[in-house]
Write a protein that holds these residues in place. Sequence first.
Motif, PDB file in Angstrom:
ATOM      1  N   UNK A   1      89.295  33.635  31.668  1.00 14.70           N
ATOM      2  CA  UNK A   1      88.360  34.157  30.686  1.00 14.70           C
ATOM      3  C   UNK A   1      86.987  34.232  31.300  1.00 14.70           C
ATOM      4  N   UNK A   2      86.150  34.998  30.649  1.00 16.53           N
ATOM      5  CA  UNK A   2      84.813  35.165  31.204  1.00 16.53           C
ATOM      6  C   UNK A   2      83.995  33.916  30.957  1.00 16.53           C
ATOM      7  N   UNK A   3      82.889  33.848  31.664  1.00 13.00           N
ATOM      8  CA  UNK A   3      81.988  32.717  31.522  1.00 13.00           C
ATOM      9  C   UNK A   3      81.527  32.572  30.076  1.00 13.00           C
ATOM     10  N   UNK A   4      81.384  33.737  29.427  1.00 15.14           N
ATOM     11  CA  UNK A   4      80.852  33.705  28.065  1.00 15.14           C
ATOM     12  C   UNK A   4      81.784  32.967  27.121  1.00 15.14           C
ATOM     13  N   UNK A   5      83.089  33.224  27.240  1.00 14.68           N
ATOM     14  CA  UNK A   5      83.999  32.563  26.318  1.00 14.68           C
ATOM     15  C   UNK A   5      84.040  31.061  26.602  1.00 14.68           C
ATOM     16  N   UNK A   6      83.767  30.694  27.832  1.00 15.05           N
ATOM     17  CA  UNK A   6      83.749  29.269  28.156  1.00 15.05           C
ATOM     18  C   UNK A   6      82.559  28.597  27.507  1.00 15.05           C
ATOM     19  N   UNK A   7      81.490  29.346  27.354  1.00 17.07           N
ATOM     20  CA  UNK A   7      80.335  28.766  26.679  1.00 17.07           C
ATOM     21  C   UNK A   7      80.643  28.528  25.218  1.00 17.07           C
ATOM     22  N   UNK A   8      81.474  29.395  24.660  1.00 22.64           N
ATOM     23  CA  UNK A   8      81.765  29.284  23.237  1.00 22.64           C
ATOM     24  C   UNK A   8      82.838  28.237  22.964  1.00 22.64           C
ATOM     25  N   UNK A   9      83.725  28.025  23.930  1.00 19.37           N
ATOM     26  CA  UNK A   9      84.865  27.154  23.668  1.00 19.37           C
ATOM     27  C   UNK A   9      84.549  25.723  24.051  1.00 19.37           C
ATOM     28  N   UNK A  10      84.893  24.783  23.185  1.00 19.10           N
ATOM     29  CA  UNK A  10      84.641  23.387  23.530  1.00 19.10           C
ATOM     30  C   UNK A  10      85.644  22.837  24.547  1.00 19.10           C
ATOM     31  N   UNK A  11      86.767  23.531  24.714  1.00 14.03           N
ATOM     32  CA  UNK A  11      87.747  23.067  25.706  1.00 14.03           C
ATOM     33  C   UNK A  11      88.067  24.217  26.649  1.00 14.03           C
ATOM     34  N   UNK A  12      88.103  23.908  27.912  1.00 11.98           N
ATOM     35  CA  UNK A  12      88.367  24.916  28.922  1.00 11.98           C
ATOM     36  C   UNK A  12      89.506  24.420  29.800  1.00 11.98           C
ATOM     37  N   UNK A  13      90.580  25.169  29.823  1.00 10.91           N
ATOM     38  CA  UNK A  13      91.734  24.774  30.629  1.00 10.91           C
ATOM     39  C   UNK A  13      91.618  25.463  31.978  1.00 10.91           C
ATOM     40  N   UNK A  14      91.170  24.715  32.969  1.00 14.86           N
ATOM     41  CA  UNK A  14      90.930  25.316  34.271  1.00 14.86           C
ATOM     42  C   UNK A  14      92.199  25.409  35.085  1.00 14.86           C
ATOM     43  N   UNK A  15      93.253  24.689  34.655  1.00  8.35           N
ATOM     44  CA  UNK A  15      94.475  24.690  35.448  1.00  8.35           C
ATOM     45  C   UNK A  15      95.212  26.002  35.306  1.00  8.35           C
ATOM     46  N   UNK A  16      94.785  26.832  34.340  1.00  6.05           N
ATOM     47  CA  UNK A  16      95.406  28.129  34.128  1.00  6.05           C
ATOM     48  C   UNK A  16      96.866  28.010  33.747  1.00  6.05           C
ATOM     49  N   UNK A  17      97.219  26.915  33.105  1.00  8.06           N
ATOM     50  CA  UNK A  17      98.604  26.769  32.659  1.00  8.06           C
ATOM     51  C   UNK A  17      98.607  26.558  31.164  1.00  8.06           C
ATOM     52  N   UNK A  18      99.515  27.235  30.478  1.00 10.83           N
ATOM     53  CA  UNK A  18      99.621  27.076  29.037  1.00 10.83           C
ATOM     54  C   UNK A  18     100.157  25.687  28.721  1.00 10.83           C
ATOM     55  N   UNK A  19     100.928  25.170  29.645  1.00  9.48           N
ATOM     56  CA  UNK A  19     101.511  23.850  29.516  1.00  9.48           C
ATOM     57  C   UNK A  19     100.421  22.798  29.258  1.00  9.48           C
ATOM     58  N   UNK A  20      99.242  23.047  29.814  1.00 11.71           N
ATOM     59  CA  UNK A  20      98.144  22.096  29.658  1.00 11.71           C
ATOM     60  C   UNK A  20      97.780  21.885  28.205  1.00 11.71           C
ATOM     61  N   UNK A  21      97.988  22.906  27.387  1.00 12.35           N
ATOM     62  CA  UNK A  21      97.635  22.776  25.968  1.00 12.35           C
ATOM     63  C   UNK A  21      98.573  21.790  25.300  1.00 12.35           C
ATOM     64  N   UNK A  22      99.837  21.874  25.678  1.00 12.72           N
ATOM     65  CA  UNK A  22     100.819  20.921  25.182  1.00 12.72           C
ATOM     66  C   UNK A  22     100.422  19.505  25.610  1.00 12.72           C
ATOM     67  N   UNK A  23     100.041  19.379  26.867  1.00 12.43           N
ATOM     68  CA  UNK A  23      99.613  18.069  27.369  1.00 12.43           C
ATOM     69  C   UNK A  23      98.391  17.572  26.622  1.00 12.43           C
ATOM     70  N   UNK A  24      97.481  18.504  26.355  1.00 12.58           N
ATOM     71  CA  UNK A  24      96.254  18.164  25.659  1.00 12.58           C
ATOM     72  C   UNK A  24      96.568  17.624  24.264  1.00 12.58           C
TER      73      UNK A  24
END
Lengths: 55, 863
Positions: free
Chosen positions: B774-797
Amino acid sequence: MSVLYITLPIALLMGAIGLYACVRCIASGQYDDLESPALRILQDDVDIHSNKSDE
Amino acid sequence: MIALERNSEATHSLQNVVDRHASPADVAQSENEPHEATCDHCGLVSSSMVGSNGHLFCCHGCMGAFALIHEMGLDDYYSLREGAGNVDAAGTDTIFKQKAPTLAAIEMLKDLEGAGVDVHQTSDGLCEVRLTVEGLHCAACSWLIERMQPSLPGVHSAQVRMNDRSIHLVYDPEKTNPSKVASRLAPLGYLLLPQHRDDTDQSTNRHQQREHLIAIAVAAFLAANAMWIGIALYAGEATGMLIEHTHFFRWIGTILGVMAAIFPGRVFFRSAINALRTRTAHVDIPIAIALAMGIAGSVFGTIYGKGHIYFDSLASLVLLLRIGRYIQFRSQYVAGLSLEKLFRWTNGITTRVAEDGSFQSVAASRLKPRDVVLVQPGETLPSDGFVVQGRSHLNVSWLTGESAPQSISIGDRVVGGTMNIDSPIQVCITECGKQSRLGQLEEVIRNAAGDRTPLVQAADKIGKWFVIMVLLLAVGCWIGWCFLAGPATATMHTVALLTIACPCAIALAAPLVITIAIGRAARQQIWIRDGQCVERLAKPGLMWFDKTGTLTEGNMRVQQWEGTTKSMKCAIAVESQLNHPIAKAICEYVQLQRSKISQSESMSTTTEEIRSIEGLGVSAKVDGDFVLIGSEPLLRLHKIVIPTNWNSIHDRILRDGMTPIWIAIDGKIEAILSLSDSLRHDTIESLKALQLKGWRLCILSGDRKEVVDYWRRRIEGSGIVFEQAIGEASPEQKVDTIRLSRENEKAAVVFVGDGINDAAALAVGDVGIAIRGGSEISLRAAPIYVASNRLRSIDQLVDASSSTLRTIQKCFGISLIYNSITISLAVIGLIHPLIAAIFMPISGLTVLGLAITGHSFEKTEKS
């Protein structure tokens, strides 16, 4: 046992000297940045003009 | 989705960014002529590039560092580092930051006063300044800057500090000035800027940090020594000891204990007194009373040579409490730092138009209402105002999530933080600083971060009642024991009660556990900006997913190309000028097919007047032919009728869940191509896991309904049920959908997405999760940023969040049970103050131990 009257204050004094040094370190900002010094140690003291990669 | 994504990226096209994976031939070319590109080592965008073996670097320092890393077989460094997300961002925003403002910055530093830089005069006539360095990415950069110092006349020292990206310059004001230093560093791509206004907060923070550390050091010294003396006394009690030695030890111990209460312990007295003045129950009140009673009892016992003295417990109590305070302070500080980074996308320099028409560079923070500023294309508006000269387009995506550029002309109101796209404009400033929209937003987010999470608030409330209860109990205990056994025993039991009933375990648990969870998450490349999210994710709710780039890879690929070779030729002529996923996909496909074309025709073309049209596609003139590439609405806009013979192909493409793109030359349809995406490899697995945990899943996409339905069917084929799947949602509709489901939903509403379109939706949800890419802008808006680029991380989260919540509840429970048992024992008089002092930190340590051994993110670390 009366040697205690001398050794105990000396022990405390030595500790206090260490404490003083520690406090001086903190007050002078040595603990402010724990990141750059760790990187800086990897850097050689080479003058930029004599650096080979500058070719 | 194409339509919406297209425009903002297309605006970057003029910058003509050299692709990061440039072929050796390209590199050779860029050595000869200056070309904008990103450094393969530090990710910095610079126009002065050096190349070697097919890699590009911004400076020799980076080239050397790269060679060294490569030589040592440590290439993994680059893949690790990209997880931090710097590199992606560097490709887009940094271009705008680096280029134009360099001269302005150098100009501005000539007038330090005007730029808002604090200059400290040292006693020997030198000046000291601290400036922010932009473009500082790695150790090699700081090395290079520091090594520059001997070659800069008049500069006595230049020390780079990596953690806040700043440089400390000591220079001789008669021989040089910061502006000269800045002009020497600028060719290397480092920009020196005045520090932002937040930096003053940082220096007070630094000061507080020092105070905390000194207090801990002193408390540790006193506690350690008091404890040894205490051990000597107990040993003496057991084996026999001369009475004068006992007195001597008692006196020394008491002095140490009193010093601990006075020096590092005075904060507790201070805050207890403040709390008493404002008549609020504060955790520090029982602590202060216990400390005061301990001192009084110990001094009394020492003077009269009888009774128990508690100096060792006093000193260790102070030490543990101070460490607790420091942990609290640190976690607040770290949260504050991450916020500061959020608001640093403007470099704070702006060009003011003076009354005589001349231009001067000033710090944005120095602007006043009614100032007129000149904003060049690619620059960010410094503050709110209205246009007084020129017409242009603005990129307002950060503000509204609206991705289409907004056209503005004289008299239109503009908002600070938005980016000017095509031509210079002059803006008369009406509001600045905290009054501006950006300033207000900043304030809102700052406050949100300062908000205590519900659990912490609950802990505070429990803590307050606890304090009141303990104080009442203490009074009752003292009076009761006075009647039963006299004041001495009463004092002893009361001190024991006050010491053991320390509620710090309760107060400490929630923030500590959350801080630890956030730290562990960061190691898993999940960056959490806001502790509240952890609490909200702990219980299952409704989870909305964006489609492109979230459920799917987001890499568009051309699957089919039905049409003439001429269309290919024109397409590559246009799309090679653009830096957009779809453009890239088209170029990639044509490159593969290149042999076909080059046999028949030559590839050399002239492309002019490239325009991206309101996010629908592009138009351009190729060799004089008018070429359109884009979606159906684009054709309609140009009144091109699609012949019926194309319909069957078009329908088939849609049926297969692919996106059709049309190419028309001179008003005639030449080709249709189909673009499609593929599922992320972990999509099915992750969604299944989430569904098992009770989360309800939905899709919310800007893509066409048919495409969304196709993917829904495909994912549902694997046994996953989507509650809803909404397509063709504009950024505003996405926001409304999320808002609506928040109103209807008791549980948490989560939005997972990326890209410019999602910025607003990410901010609106209870929890916004931005996936990398995602762009830098959406990262500013989102309180959580998954840098691992894996959807699996959300499950882990989600797992980690619920185990974090469990840990907090466990801590609360244990601490409450523990306290009620020990308090009752203390009131009955079964606990000696010394034992109380030993048990008090144990309850704190239990919490600490639980927090650290809590399972948050641990399972995932193994996997």
